[in-house]
Design an enzyme around this catalytic site. Structure first.
Site, PDB file in Angstrom:
ATOM      1  N   PHE A  18       3.379   3.033   9.819  1.00 11.05           N
ATOM      2  CA  PHE A  18       4.408   2.136   9.297  1.00 11.05           C
ATOM      3  C   PHE A  18       5.744   2.321  10.019  1.00 11.05           C
ATOM      4  O   PHE A  18       6.374   1.350  10.434  1.00 11.05           O
ATOM      5  CB  PHE A  18       4.598   2.373   7.794  1.00 11.05           C
ATOM      6  N   GLU A 178      -6.620   7.339  -7.776  1.00  9.76           N
ATOM      7  CA  GLU A 178      -7.330   6.145  -7.314  1.00  9.76           C
ATOM      8  C   GLU A 178      -8.765   6.469  -6.910  1.00  9.76           C
ATOM      9  O   GLU A 178      -9.699   5.716  -7.213  1.00  9.76           O
ATOM     10  CB  GLU A 178      -6.555   5.514  -6.158  1.00  9.76           C
ATOM     11  N   ASP A 316       7.000  10.904   7.536  1.00  3.35           N
ATOM     12  CA  ASP A 316       6.516  12.153   6.946  1.00  3.35           C
ATOM     13  C   ASP A 316       6.957  13.396   7.705  1.00  3.35           C
ATOM     14  O   ASP A 316       6.803  14.513   7.203  1.00  3.35           O
ATOM     15  CB  ASP A 316       4.982  12.145   6.896  1.00  3.35           C
TER      16      ASP A 316
END
Length: 453
Positions: A18, A178, A316
């Protein structure tokens, strides 16, 4: 091979995630040449990796080719390669594909190499508990999860069959929740009528975390609600339990009193932590920049590397104002770094320090169930699920990917099917084969070095 600096200002971007992709695209009409170096040929929409791992989506739907995304942006050159070193003094990046090393010089550098799975000092767990950070991880987990039911169908021993039908997920953050929810859906909806000797509804799913809450970043109310929803799905939630051992037959957890419990499970998913790219250590050693306990670089308020205003570290790999390691931070920093470069080239004043605008957090629990935290608002259930659906469709790259993803979601969420249930033997053994090859290559290099000396 050497990639020299072009006549125009040359920006090198490391990483096609991203942060890197948004930075490269933002430099359109900036009058610069961009070289984007990535160790993969695709841009990965990481928030949906768990759906590849559980057979809802194909890898192509969440990982379009980087060259296809950028083919109309003629100012961007894409290079495949694992960046192995950066020379800040010489403004040079070294990348490698197999035996071939490429040297690329830069005027400005944006480092967005991302993060990998952290086993908190126990890398030996990796062989038995794959993380979920790459397409390779997702395909391996899909193979392990679906094959577990096949082995359970074949197993005659009741105890061994229970092991095959037990799945442990380590980490109760968004990815862990999830994954646990989708394994439950898979066992209790999709596969119910497919087997003759086993009842997949008796599958045991254990969600383990060393902390005391589920989805802690979402607040107490949503956290408690998510835990209840998971329990309704048949997921056992074990909190305040630290994983102390992992092997091919299960894991051992320890509570705060020191009491240890063994969980027999043939399939383990590690969703407990991340660590930044090792390039962070390289940059810190050369620049003298501080790093936090996780190894992330403490950047300047404008996301630049201390002492090197021409180098930006985003996503990150960096730490700034305790911003979370989420995609939105990387996107916004990618745009910010590109704008900073543009302003400097146009001799304009620098921007104000980077400020992250939090657009909220979302996580799905299962079909029609999700939680969402957006500013002061909290949503749960079907409304949160619809918000999650809309946001994730919006950020998928490419019209074709959006259409096929929505169709596959319709099959999975409205019906019982999973469009991607194919697995291969290579998906199961690939990780070990790569590790063996890497050890062999390292041993050969050591032998050659010893011979030369």
């Amino acid at each position: 091979m050497t990639e020299g600096i072009s006549r125009r200002h040359h920006v090198v971007v490391i990483g096609s995630g991203f942060g890197g992709l948004f930075a490269a695209k933002r430099l359109k009409r900036a009058g610069v040449d961009v070289t984007l170096i990535s160790r993969t040929t695709h841009h990965l929409f990481q928030p949906l990796l768990y759906q590849v791992a559980t057979g809802i989506l194909s890898e192509g739907e969440i990982a379009p080719a980087t060259r296809e995304i950028l083919r109309r942006r003629r100012y961007i050159k894409v290079l495949l390669g694992e960046v192995t070193d950066i020379d800040l003094a010489a403004r040079t990046v070294f990348s490698k594909v197999g035996p071939d090393v490429t040297t690329t010089r830069y005027d400005s550098l944006i480092v967005a190499a991302g993060a990998t799975t952290s086993y908190f000092g126990h890398d030996e767990f990796q062989a038995y508990a794959p993380g979920l950070k790459s397409i390779d991880d997702a395909l391996e987990l899909r193979g392990r999860i679906l094959t577990a039911f096949e082995f359970a169908e074949l197993e005659q021993d009741a105890k061994a069959r229970e092991e095959w039908l037990t799945f442990a997920v380590v980490g109760a953050g968004a990815t862990g929740v999830e994954m646990a929810g989708q394994i439950s859906e898979l066992a209790r909806r999709t596969l119910v009528k497919d087997y003759r000797n086993i009842d997949t509804r008796r599958t045991r799913i254990v969600l383990v975390d060393a902390l005391d809450d589920v989805l802690g970043a979402f607040g107490t109310k949503l956290s408690a609600g998510a835990a209840k929803q998971l329990e309704k799905l048949g997921v056992e939630v074990w909190l305040d339990e630290k994983v102390v051992a992992v092997d091919d037959r299960g894991l051992t957890v320890e509570d705060k009193s020191g009491t240890q419990v063994r969980i027999q499970a043939r399939t383990i998913v590690w969703a407990a932590g991340v660590k930044p790219s090792s390039l962070g250590r390289t940059l810190a050693e050369q620049s003298g920049a501080e790093t936090d306990r996780a190894g992330r670089i403490k950047v300047q308020p404008d996301c630049s590397l201390p002492g090197h205003p021409e180098v930006f570290v985003i996503g990150d790999m960096m730490t700034l104002n305790d911003y979370p390691g989420v995609a939105q931070v990387a996107m916004q920093q990618g745009k910010y770094a590109a704008d900073q470069i543009r302003r400097r080239l146009n001799r304009k004043p620098d921007q104000k320090p980077f400020h992250y605008f939090d657009k909220g957090s979302m996580a799905t629990i299962s079909r029609f169930r999700a939680v969402a935290s957006i500013g002061p608002f909290r949503f749960a259930g079907f409304i949160a699920w619809l918000l999650w659906l809309a946001v994730h469709v919006m950020y998928l790259v490419g019209f074709k990917n959006r259409v096929t993803t929505v169709l596959h979601w319709a099959v999975s969420f409205i019906g019982r099917g999973r469009a991607q249930r194919t697995t291969t033997h290579q998906q199961l053994v690939g990780r070990n084969a790569v590790q063996v090859a890497a050890r062999s290559e390292q041993a050969e290099a050591t032998h050659i070095g010893a011979t030369d000396s």
